[in-house]
Design a protein around this motif. Structure first.
Motif, PDB file in Angstrom:
ATOM      1  N   ARG A   2       1.059  16.430 -39.806  1.00 57.12           N
ATOM      2  CA  ARG A   2       2.231  15.602 -39.504  1.00 57.12           C
ATOM      3  C   ARG A   2       1.974  14.179 -39.983  1.00 57.12           C
ATOM      4  NH1 ARG A   2       3.143  13.462 -33.983  1.00 57.12           N
ATOM      5  NH2 ARG A   2       4.667  11.886 -34.461  1.00 57.12           N
ATOM      6  N   GLU A   3       2.890  13.662 -40.787  1.00 61.07           N
ATOM      7  CA  GLU A   3       2.762  12.289 -41.287  1.00 61.07           C
ATOM      8  C   GLU A   3       3.675  11.374 -40.491  1.00 61.07           C
ATOM      9  OE1 GLU A   3       3.623  12.482 -45.420  1.00 61.07           O
ATOM     10  OE2 GLU A   3       1.755  13.485 -45.901  1.00 61.07           O
ATOM     11  N   ASN A   4       3.190  10.159 -40.254  1.00 57.54           N
ATOM     12  CA  ASN A   4       3.921   9.202 -39.444  1.00 57.54           C
ATOM     13  C   ASN A   4       3.721   7.815 -40.041  1.00 57.54           C
ATOM     14  OD1 ASN A   4       4.799   7.463 -37.439  1.00 57.54           O
ATOM     15  ND2 ASN A   4       3.760   8.535 -35.796  1.00 57.54           N
ATOM     16  N   LEU A   5       4.801   7.073 -40.235  1.00 58.57           N
ATOM     17  CA  LEU A   5       4.727   5.705 -40.730  1.00 58.57           C
ATOM     18  C   LEU A   5       5.374   4.791 -39.708  1.00 58.57           C
ATOM     19  CD1 LEU A   5       4.246   3.534 -42.955  1.00 58.57           C
ATOM     20  CD2 LEU A   5       6.524   4.119 -43.809  1.00 58.57           C
ATOM     21  N   ARG A   6       4.700   3.722 -39.364  1.00 53.33           N
ATOM     22  CA  ARG A   6       5.233   2.744 -38.427  1.00 53.33           C
ATOM     23  C   ARG A   6       5.102   1.364 -39.046  1.00 53.33           C
ATOM     24  NH1 ARG A   6       3.478  -0.211 -33.672  1.00 53.33           N
ATOM     25  NH2 ARG A   6       5.238  -0.406 -32.272  1.00 53.33           N
ATOM     26  N   VAL A   7       6.196   0.608 -39.044  1.00 53.44           N
ATOM     27  CA  VAL A   7       6.200  -0.758 -39.539  1.00 53.44           C
ATOM     28  C   VAL A   7       6.417  -1.672 -38.342  1.00 53.44           C
ATOM     29  CG1 VAL A   7       7.278  -2.411 -41.105  1.00 53.44           C
ATOM     30  CG2 VAL A   7       7.121  -0.002 -41.756  1.00 53.44           C
ATOM     31  N   ALA A   8       5.596  -2.721 -38.250  1.00 54.74           N
ATOM     32  CA  ALA A   8       5.671  -3.642 -37.124  1.00 54.74           C
ATOM     33  C   ALA A   8       5.533  -5.075 -37.623  1.00 54.74           C
ATOM     34  CB  ALA A   8       4.568  -3.320 -36.119  1.00 54.74           C
ATOM     35  N   MET A  40       9.338  -2.172 -35.568  1.00 55.69           N
ATOM     36  CA  MET A  40      10.712  -2.379 -36.023  1.00 55.69           C
ATOM     37  C   MET A  40      11.582  -1.234 -35.539  1.00 55.69           C
ATOM     38  SD  MET A  40      10.327  -3.648 -39.998  1.00 55.69           S
ATOM     39  CE  MET A  40      11.663  -2.583 -40.425  1.00 55.69           C
ATOM     40  N   GLU A  41      12.798  -1.574 -35.172  1.00 52.83           N
ATOM     41  CA  GLU A  41      13.786  -0.551 -34.872  1.00 52.83           C
ATOM     42  C   GLU A  41      14.440  -0.155 -36.195  1.00 52.83           C
ATOM     43  OE1 GLU A  41      16.339  -2.269 -31.910  1.00 52.83           O
ATOM     44  OE2 GLU A  41      14.732  -2.273 -30.417  1.00 52.83           O
ATOM     45  N   HIS A  42      14.958   1.068 -36.264  1.00 50.29           N
ATOM     46  CA  HIS A  42      15.575   1.544 -37.495  1.00 50.29           C
ATOM     47  C   HIS A  42      16.685   0.584 -37.928  1.00 50.29           C
ATOM     48  CE1 HIS A  42      16.772   4.337 -40.584  1.00 50.29           C
ATOM     49  NE2 HIS A  42      18.027   4.150 -40.208  1.00 50.29           N
TER      50      HIS A  42
END
Length: 171
Positions: A2-8, A40-42
């Motif tokens: 499972r791949e997951n990307l999070r930007v903050a 970040m929110e979408h």
């Protein structure tokens, strides 16, 4: 896998030789200090994210005074039932100046306290690695906004090493 990307987005706010930090429960229950900011929110712009997150976590309104850099972290972890998670976090680090509001703890969020800390006391705090990375960006101000991955405070593994297991959601 499972791949997951999070930007903050986060802000380094220094005033009178003190750094603004928020406290978050650590993965093992031990509180740790984090840089104010978060995910970040979408559809949200990172510039808006840092303003929203600072207000939520500290009670302060800020003015963004500069972009210090971008830091990326990748963690591949084994999960239950043999499944693996490949997580990448992209953290945008701004410099900010407090322009209003009152220092207060976040209510019902990911942090429980906000406080100013003397810069020379920060190394003695229980803190997430991003605090050191952001302070290094603030001090060095690399023209490319990127730290040398071989440096011990870069948050990148040394050759043959592995990333620090930090909780991306706690920052």
């Amino acid at each position: 896998m499972r791949e997951n990307l999070r930007v903050a987005a986060y802000a380094v706010c220094v005033r009178d030789g003190q750094l603004l930090l928020a406290r978050s429960p650590g993965p093992d229950g031990v509180p740790e200090w984090v840089l104010p900011g978060g995910g970040m929110e979408h559809g949200e712009d990172p510039y808006d994210t840092v303003h929203r997150e600072l207000l939520e976590e500290t009670g302060y309104r800020i003015r963004v005074t500069g972009l210090l850099g971008v830091h990326s972290l990748r963690l591949v972890r084994a999960r239950r039932a043999g499944r693996r998670t490949d997580h990448q976090g992209v953290r945008i680090v701004y410099e900010g100046e407090v322009t209003g509001g009152e220092l207060r703890p976040e209510v019902g969020g990911s942090t429980d306290l906000a406080a100013w800390h003397d810069l020379d006391a920060v190394p003695r705090l229980v803190r997430v690695p991003l605090v050191d990375i952001a302070l290094r960006l603030w001090r060095e101000r690399p023209a490319a906004g990127h730290l040398d991955p071989a440096h011990p405070d870069s948050g990148h593994p040394a050759p043959g090493g592995r990333p620090l297991p930090e909780d991306m959601n706690a920052e």
